[in-house]
Design a protein around this motif. Structure first.
Motif, PDB file in Angstrom:
ATOM      1  N   LYS A 113      31.495  66.398  35.585  1.00 19.10           N
ATOM      2  CA  LYS A 113      31.223  66.042  36.979  1.00 19.10           C
ATOM      3  C   LYS A 113      30.892  64.564  37.111  1.00 19.10           C
ATOM      4  O   LYS A 113      30.325  63.962  36.196  1.00 19.10           O
ATOM      5  N   ILE A 114      31.239  64.009  38.255  1.00 21.73           N
ATOM      6  CA  ILE A 114      31.008  62.590  38.535  1.00 21.73           C
ATOM      7  C   ILE A 114      29.991  62.488  39.657  1.00 21.73           C
ATOM      8  O   ILE A 114      30.218  62.968  40.772  1.00 21.73           O
ATOM      9  N   SER A 115      28.871  61.849  39.379  1.00 19.46           N
ATOM     10  CA  SER A 115      27.761  61.774  40.324  1.00 19.46           C
ATOM     11  C   SER A 115      27.980  60.677  41.369  1.00 19.46           C
ATOM     12  O   SER A 115      28.354  59.555  41.035  1.00 19.46           O
ATOM     13  N   LEU A 116      27.710  61.033  42.625  1.00 24.73           N
ATOM     14  CA  LEU A 116      27.839  60.077  43.739  1.00 24.73           C
ATOM     15  C   LEU A 116      26.562  60.095  44.579  1.00 24.73           C
ATOM     16  O   LEU A 116      26.518  60.677  45.669  1.00 24.73           O
ATOM     17  N   PRO A 117      25.475  59.458  44.087  1.00 25.17           N
ATOM     18  CA  PRO A 117      24.263  59.371  44.896  1.00 25.17           C
ATOM     19  C   PRO A 117      24.391  58.312  45.993  1.00 25.17           C
ATOM     20  O   PRO A 117      24.974  57.247  45.776  1.00 25.17           O
ATOM     21  N   VAL A 118      23.864  58.616  47.156  1.00 17.86           N
ATOM     22  CA  VAL A 118      23.996  57.757  48.328  1.00 17.86           C
ATOM     23  C   VAL A 118      22.608  57.467  48.893  1.00 17.86           C
ATOM     24  O   VAL A 118      21.769  58.365  48.982  1.00 17.86           O
ATOM     25  N   SER A 119      22.382  56.219  49.258  1.00 29.33           N
ATOM     26  CA  SER A 119      21.153  55.845  49.958  1.00 29.33           C
ATOM     27  C   SER A 119      21.546  55.007  51.174  1.00 29.33           C
ATOM     28  O   SER A 119      22.241  54.004  51.042  1.00 29.33           O
ATOM     29  N   ILE A 120      21.115  55.458  52.351  1.00 30.64           N
ATOM     30  CA  ILE A 120      21.426  54.752  53.595  1.00 30.64           C
ATOM     31  C   ILE A 120      20.116  54.272  54.202  1.00 30.64           C
ATOM     32  O   ILE A 120      19.236  55.072  54.510  1.00 30.64           O
ATOM     33  N   GLU A 121      19.994  52.962  54.358  1.00 28.46           N
ATOM     34  CA  GLU A 121      18.785  52.393  54.937  1.00 28.46           C
ATOM     35  C   GLU A 121      19.079  51.856  56.333  1.00 28.46           C
ATOM     36  O   GLU A 121      19.987  51.048  56.524  1.00 28.46           O
ATOM     37  N   VAL A 122      18.322  52.341  57.281  1.00 28.34           N
ATOM     38  CA  VAL A 122      18.373  51.796  58.638  1.00 28.34           C
ATOM     39  C   VAL A 122      17.218  50.812  58.764  1.00 28.34           C
ATOM     40  O   VAL A 122      16.048  51.179  58.597  1.00 28.34           O
ATOM     41  N   LYS A 123      17.529  49.571  59.037  1.00 24.65           N
ATOM     42  CA  LYS A 123      16.528  48.502  59.048  1.00 24.65           C
ATOM     43  C   LYS A 123      16.754  47.648  60.290  1.00 24.65           C
ATOM     44  O   LYS A 123      17.617  46.765  60.302  1.00 24.65           O
ATOM     45  N   GLY A 124      16.023  47.962  61.331  1.00 24.02           N
ATOM     46  CA  GLY A 124      16.209  47.223  62.575  1.00 24.02           C
ATOM     47  C   GLY A 124      17.583  47.461  63.162  1.00 24.02           C
ATOM     48  O   GLY A 124      17.960  48.605  63.439  1.00 24.02           O
ATOM     49  N   ASP A 125      18.366  46.392  63.314  1.00 22.40           N
ATOM     50  CA  ASP A 125      19.706  46.526  63.898  1.00 22.40           C
ATOM     51  C   ASP A 125      20.802  46.472  62.839  1.00 22.40           C
ATOM     52  O   ASP A 125      21.951  46.142  63.143  1.00 22.40           O
ATOM     53  N   THR A 126      20.441  46.812  61.582  1.00 19.47           N
ATOM     54  CA  THR A 126      21.394  46.773  60.474  1.00 19.47           C
ATOM     55  C   THR A 126      21.360  48.097  59.700  1.00 19.47           C
ATOM     56  O   THR A 126      20.310  48.724  59.592  1.00 19.47           O
ATOM     57  N   ILE A 127      22.518  48.510  59.185  1.00 22.47           N
ATOM     58  CA  ILE A 127      22.585  49.668  58.289  1.00 22.47           C
ATOM     59  C   ILE A 127      23.061  49.183  56.923  1.00 22.47           C
ATOM     60  O   ILE A 127      24.058  48.453  56.814  1.00 22.47           O
ATOM     61  N   ILE A 128      22.333  49.587  55.883  1.00 21.39           N
ATOM     62  CA  ILE A 128      22.660  49.177  54.518  1.00 21.39           C
ATOM     63  C   ILE A 128      23.033  50.420  53.714  1.00 21.39           C
ATOM     64  O   ILE A 128      22.220  51.345  53.578  1.00 21.39           O
TER      65      ILE A 128
END
Length: 567
Positions: free
Chosen positions: A259-274
């Motif tokens: 299996k191939i791992s795909l961890p995701v982290s989405i940061e909402v910071k003010g008016d930007t998405i990282i």
């Protein structure tokens, strides 16, 4: 123009010209589709058309394939920086590229850019990106699931001029013709791209002539600024925080079962998405790596989905998005790692991103969709025409149930968005006969709202000495139900199902030999349900049962309804 000042853009004029630019991109799209040769372009619409500023900023794009969001402009900017600065670009030029490590998505996706001049000045570019059924390589369809380097995936074209000052570069056409299995189709679709770009150039020239170079350039800049302002306002409405999820690919086609791992982290910071994809698995040995330009497309697509789809699609939207990648990983591989299966990786990545987003917006995000489109490429000698044929198709599945309604069945989802190819169109062109094309019963997860169903397609070979290459994933992963909804069913594949020669086809397959009479059965994954199944309205459950969407067993065991009690 008198109604426009340097500091304050007239909003009516901005709307008129802005939507004119979008209309031109759509006209280019219609031109390409109506003149295309292959079913993957003509029927499935696996292509995009777009307009750019002279600097390569996206100004308008047809509503076709989200996979191409942002990647076309990044490719064009690379061409302008490293290959053809503005002084080396002339009226009548068209620049071709398909090299994934120079900006393209994978080798079958050929990009073509044409400059637009007004009053002697380079003012814009028209561009098209089209999936070609074959560009050479080790297998029909240029999509070997066992590839270990990109050279096995077909012809590589760095940025070169297919046309210069209106003159056709015959050498490039000759090289392409000599390297592909269906030259008439590949070159036919390429000429459709050429035509689409020419239509775009003519229309954009007319727009500049009508409103003036200075005015249109100012409107382009304002149109981009408007989109950036709107997207940032929408992001500000989303609660700040870091939202995570993790999922997997079954394997990379070479290291089978790992299996191939795909961890995701989405940061909402003010008016930007990282979007932080920096911790994903190392680059794969097999072809399921993704070059970074295409990973950006996922980030842009997710951002569009969780904000406002009515914001004009252009470079301004991209400016509110950031991305973190680590070189040497499956989402930022080092040359010459293969990438032809990148679509399956970004589909799964999109699904994982939505799982993370469900923690941000729990009442807006659908349950997991099939996220594992099944692509099949069948090749061989056509018995009636005695030339080589390549049948290439992408098979959709179930879209997850939504917070307020059922999911959709038998469609391509997320960054794909391709259309289903009618079986009549396939049978007219290829020595293939369809035994069935139906919905995959019980594949949609139960819930207050039922997940969309996958499809079952049975393809019978009507000539000998064929090969099939099948790319898919999700045979070990069930599409997740949300908020108490049940998971959907994963996909399956069989050879000669229901006969004494029955064989389950497990995992990815490259150049599997087929004989006359062989039947491939593809069952694509369904999708997750949303909400507790016991809250589903009885009349909807009964309708599902009568329509064959759910089985009698599901009626009894999941929804606790006795079929004998139904009138």
């Amino acid at each position: 123009m008198s109604m426009m000042t340097h500091n304050k853009m007239n909003p009516i004029m901005m709307e008129v010209v802005g939507h004119s630019l979008l209309s031109i991109a759509e006209e280019m799209s219609v031109t390409l589709q109506r003149t295309a040769y292959s079913s993957i372009v003509r029927e499935a619409m696996d292509f995009s058309t777009a307009l750019f500023t002279a600097n390569g900023d996206l100004i308008a794009q047809s509503d076709n394939i989200p996979t191409h969001l942002g990647s076309m402009g990044k490719t064009l900017k690379g061409i302008l920086k490293n290959y053809f600065p503005k002084g080396k670009i002339f009226e009548g030029d068209q620049i071709i590229i398909n090299h994934p490590y120079l900006g393209a998505s994978h080798t079958p996706d050929i990009l073509l850019f044409a400059p637009v001049f007004a009053e002697g000045e380079l003012v814009a570019f028209c561009g098209s990106m089209c999936h070609h059924a074959d560009v050479g390589g080790s297998v029909a369809g240029s999509s070997p699931t066992n590839a270990t380097e990109i050279f096995q995936e077909g012809l590589l074209l760095p940025p070169i001029k297919l046309f210069e000052r209106g003159q056709e570069n015959e050498a490039v056409f000759a090289i392409i013709r000599a390297n592909v299995r269906m030259p008439n189709y590949t070159l036919g679709d390429l000429r459709s791209q050429i035509s689409a770009n020419k239509v775009g150039v003519t229309r954009v020239e007319g727009l500049f002539a009508k409103y003036g170079v200075k005015n249109v350039k100012e409107i382009m800049a304002s149109w981009i600024q408007y989109s950036e302002m709107m997207i940032r306002q929408k992001i500000l409405e989303i609660p700040d925080g870091v939202y995570t999820a993790e999922g997997y690919l079954d394997d990379d086609g070479v290291t089978v079962g790992q299996k191939i791992s795909l961890p995701v982290s989405i940061e909402v910071k003010g008016d930007t998405i990282i979007f932080d994809f920096s911790k994903v698995a190392p680059q794969a040995k097999g072809p399921f790596n993704v070059t970074k330009e295409t990973v950006w497309s996922v980030a842009y697509y997710i951002t569009r989905c969780i904000t406002d789809p009515d914001i004009p699609q252009n470079e301004g939207v991209f400016r509110a998005v950031d991305l973190k990648l680590t070189e040497g990983t499956i989402l930022h591989p080092r040359f010459p790692a293969p990438v032809s299966g990148r679509y399956h990786t970004i589909m799964r990545l999109s699904d994982i991103c939505f799982q993370a987003c469900s923690k941000i917006l729990p009442d807006k995000i659908p349950a997991s969709s099939h996220a594992h489109a099944t692509t099949i490429a069948i090749g061989g000698i056509h018995p009636e025409r005695t030339d080589y044929f390549v049948y290439y198709e992408l098979n959709g599945g179930g879209m997850g149930a939504r917070p307020n309604k059922d999911g959709l069945s038998g469609i391509d989802v997320y960054v794909g968005n391709c259309m289903n190819v009618p079986i009549e169109a396939v049978e007219l062109e290829y020595p293939i006969q369809f035994q069935s094309y139906e919905l995959y019963q019980d594949s949609g997860g139960a819930g207050k709202y039922r997940g969309g169903l996958g499809v079952v397609r049975e393809l019978k070979m009507i000539t000998d000495h064929l090969t099939a290459t099948i790319r898919n994933d999700g045979e070990t992963t069930n599409p997740k139900g949300f908020q108490g909804g049940r998971d959907g069913l994963p996909g399956q594949k069989f050879l000669n199902l229901g006969t004494d020669q029955e064989k389950q086809i497990v995992g990815k397959v490259t150049a599997m030999p087929l004989s006359k009479g062989d039947v491939i059965t593809i069952k694509t994954p369904g999708s997750g349900g949303y909400g507790d199944p016991q809250l589903r309205e009885k009349e909807l459950i009964v309708a599902d049962w009568k329509n064959g969407y759910i089985s009698t067993d599901a009626l009894r065991n999941i929804y606790q309804i006795d079929p004998n009690s139904i009138g």
